[in-house]
Design an enzyme around this catalytic site. Structure first.
Site, mmCIF file in Angstrom:
data_model
loop_
_atom_site.group_PDB
_atom_site.id
_atom_site.type_symbol
_atom_site.label_atom_id
_atom_site.label_comp_id
_atom_site.label_asym_id
_atom_site.label_seq_id
_atom_site.Cartn_x
_atom_site.Cartn_y
_atom_site.Cartn_z
ATOM 1 C CE1 TYR A 62 -3.143 0.212 5.404
ATOM 2 C CE2 TYR A 62 -3.743 -2.099 5.588
ATOM 3 C CZ TYR A 62 -3.444 -0.996 4.815
ATOM 4 O OH TYR A 62 -3.453 -1.102 3.445
ATOM 5 C CE LYS A 103 -1.509 -4.019 3.403
ATOM 6 N NZ LYS A 103 -1.926 -5.292 2.769
ATOM 7 C CB SER A 159 -0.893 0.004 1.254
ATOM 8 O OG SER A 159 -1.485 1.262 1.453
HETATM 9 C C1 WQD Z 1 -9.270 9.615 1.312
HETATM 10 C C2 WQD Z 1 -9.459 11.108 1.538
HETATM 11 C C3 WQD Z 1 -9.677 11.698 3.856
HETATM 12 C C4 WQD Z 1 -13.481 9.557 4.424
HETATM 13 C C5 WQD Z 1 -6.561 4.559 3.206
HETATM 14 C C6 WQD Z 1 -5.413 3.704 3.647
HETATM 15 C C7 WQD Z 1 -4.727 3.145 2.432
HETATM 16 C C8 WQD Z 1 -5.740 2.400 1.596
HETATM 17 C C9 WQD Z 1 -6.841 3.361 1.162
HETATM 18 C C10 WQD Z 1 -5.852 0.076 2.161
HETATM 19 C C11 WQD Z 1 -8.660 11.635 2.726
HETATM 20 C C12 WQD Z 1 -10.972 11.989 3.103
HETATM 21 C C13 WQD Z 1 -12.321 10.079 3.870
HETATM 22 C C14 WQD Z 1 -14.511 10.434 4.853
HETATM 23 C C15 WQD Z 1 -13.180 12.306 4.157
HETATM 24 N N1 WQD Z 1 -6.277 1.321 2.322
HETATM 25 N N2 WQD Z 1 -12.183 11.427 3.739
HETATM 26 N N3 WQD Z 1 -14.324 11.778 4.705
HETATM 27 O O1 WQD Z 1 -6.874 7.455 4.085
HETATM 28 O O2 WQD Z 1 -6.135 8.025 1.714
HETATM 29 O O3 WQD Z 1 -6.071 5.663 2.482
HETATM 30 O O4 WQD Z 1 -7.438 3.836 2.384
HETATM 31 O O5 WQD Z 1 -5.008 -0.332 1.410
HETATM 32 O O6 WQD Z 1 -3.727 2.276 2.853
HETATM 33 O O7 WQD Z 1 -4.494 4.519 4.353
HETATM 34 O O8 WQD Z 1 -8.268 6.758 2.087
HETATM 35 O O9 WQD Z 1 -10.656 6.931 1.531
HETATM 36 O O10 WQD Z 1 -9.972 6.954 3.970
HETATM 37 O O11 WQD Z 1 -9.483 8.951 2.562
HETATM 38 O O12 WQD Z 1 -13.029 13.527 4.027
HETATM 39 O O13 WQD Z 1 -15.592 10.014 5.379
HETATM 40 O O14 WQD Z 1 -10.833 11.354 1.855
HETATM 41 O O15 WQD Z 1 -9.382 12.728 4.783
HETATM 42 O O16 WQD Z 1 -8.229 12.962 2.397
HETATM 43 P P1 WQD Z 1 -6.800 7.091 2.652
HETATM 44 P P2 WQD Z 1 -9.667 7.346 2.574
#
Ligand code: WQD
Length: 334
Positions: free
Chosen positions: A150, A154, A126
């Site tokens: 998590y 990885k 990841s």
């Molecule tokens: C994306 C953006 C949030 C939810 C994670 C893991 C990564 C992979 C993908 C497994 C960010 C914003 C999110 C919400 C929001 N997982 N957001 N409101 O954190 O980039 O990555 O998931 O492999 O390893 O770290 O993904 O979709 O959670 O967030 O504003 O309800 O959306 O702040 O900027 P992230 P995400």
């Protein structure tokens, strides 16, 4: 018939899309899954999409005898290893469960592979391994770290696989660093269907769109980004699946260890994704600005040169297709 590939976590979001690609490409597929974050009905959806069958084992990687049995009963040529817990926030609350499940599970898998002379593996890593101190766009030779258990699983599993190769140069390892997988298969039959309230942005927006959640909470609009919200490299899950097939072909033909980014190389903000999804579902969706989420970074996107050079692979879908395919799955399945 081409080689036989064991897909761990093959009933999950990325695993199921990769299993479809493998079957469509003529590989023989064996899926093992414990349904801890997936549903049994996905298996028949894979058969429906491809018109092909495959062997399935409901098994936990922590059960070495159970995993060994799969290798006893099938000549496995390579493994694509997706199985693992992946919720960042949950990993902070339950670190021991995450380290045990993800690390010990991977060690049991590697033990079973060694015992049966299977030395080719594609690992679901990841972009989270780039941590918070590297400059964007992220490049594969940058130092790795993490900000949560998590992410550390990885980082550690990548290191374990590097050390396995050092101990036996006949191994071939591809460490695929995904950025943000979203979207769904064009059929609308499989997609991201997390249990409970989603952690990730796209499925959360989807539940707002179908009325299961009242609004999107935007975690911070004061980042140093074009519109103040977090920027990520969203990649269509079908592009991700085709990237796995390129990595599989590579490990079948080479030895060694290669970390490879699977991303588009483009950044999109939370508002970019929200407005793209509103276009897809044809309605305005309510949101509220909330404080930043702990552990989030402002901007994350890939340098994609190595995947192009090594695999001849690059992503081909753009954001609007990702959200349109995502909505096509969500409206029929949430
Ligand atoms: C994306 C953006 C949030 C939810 C994670 C893991 C990564 C992979 C993908 C497994 C960010 C914003 C999110 C919400 C929001 N997982 N957001 N409101 O954190 O980039 O990555 O998931 O492999 O390893 O770290 O993904 O979709 O959670 O967030 O504003 O309800 O959306 O702040 O900027 P992230 P995400």
């Amino acid at each position: 018939m081409k080689e036989t590939i064991l897909v761990t976590g093959g009933a999950g979001f990325i695993g199921s899309h990769t299993a479809v690609e493998l079957l469509d490409s003529g590989y023989s597929v064996v899926i093992v899954d414990n349904f801890s974050n997936s549903k049994p009905e996905v298996l028949d959806k894979i058969r429906q999409i491809t018109g092909k069958d495959f062997k399935f084992y409901e098994e936990d990687l922590l059960n070495l005898d159970g995993i060994s049995k799969i290798f006893d009963e099938n000549k496995i040529d390579a493994v694509i290893h997706f199985a693992g817990l992946k919720a960042v926030g949950e990993s902070v609350e339950k670190p021991v469960e995450y380290y045990h499940n993800n690390i010990t599970g991977s060690l049991m898998l590697i033990k079973a592979m060694k015992k049966h002379g299977c030395k080719k593996i594609v690992f679901s890593s990841s972009a989270t391994v780039y941590g918070v101190n590297n400059p964007v766009p992220f490049v594969e030779d940058m130092p790795t770290s993490a900000t949560n258990p998590y992410g550390y699983t990885k980082v550690m599993i990548e290191q374990i696989l590097r050390d396995v190769y050092v101990s036996d140069n006949e191994w071939s390892v591809s460490l695929l660093r995904y950025f943000n997988p979203i979207g769904a298969h064009k059929s609308g039959l499989i997609g991201e269907d997390p249990n409970g309230i989603p952690n990730n942005l796209l499925p959360y927006i989807g539940k707002v769109a179908v009325g299961q959640l009242p609004q999107l909470n935007v975690f911070g609009d004061d980042y140093v980004t074009p519109d103040g919200t977090g920027v990520r490299d969203y990649i269509h899950v079908c592009d991700l699946a085709s990237g796995h097939l390129c990595a599989l072909k590579y490990v079948l033909e080479h030895n060694g260890v290669e970390a490879v980014n699977l991303g588009t190389g483009k950044g999109s903000s939370v508002f970019d994704v929200l407005h793209s999804f509103e276009k897809a579902c044809g309605k305005e969706l309510p949101y509220e600005i909330k404080p930043r989420r702990a552990g989030d970074i402002a901007t994350c996107y890939a340098n994609t040169d190595k995947a192009k050079r090594l695999f001849g692979w690059e992503a081909k879908y753009f954001l609007d297709e990702m959200t349109a395919d995502g909505w096509n799955f969500i409206k029929n399945n949430f």
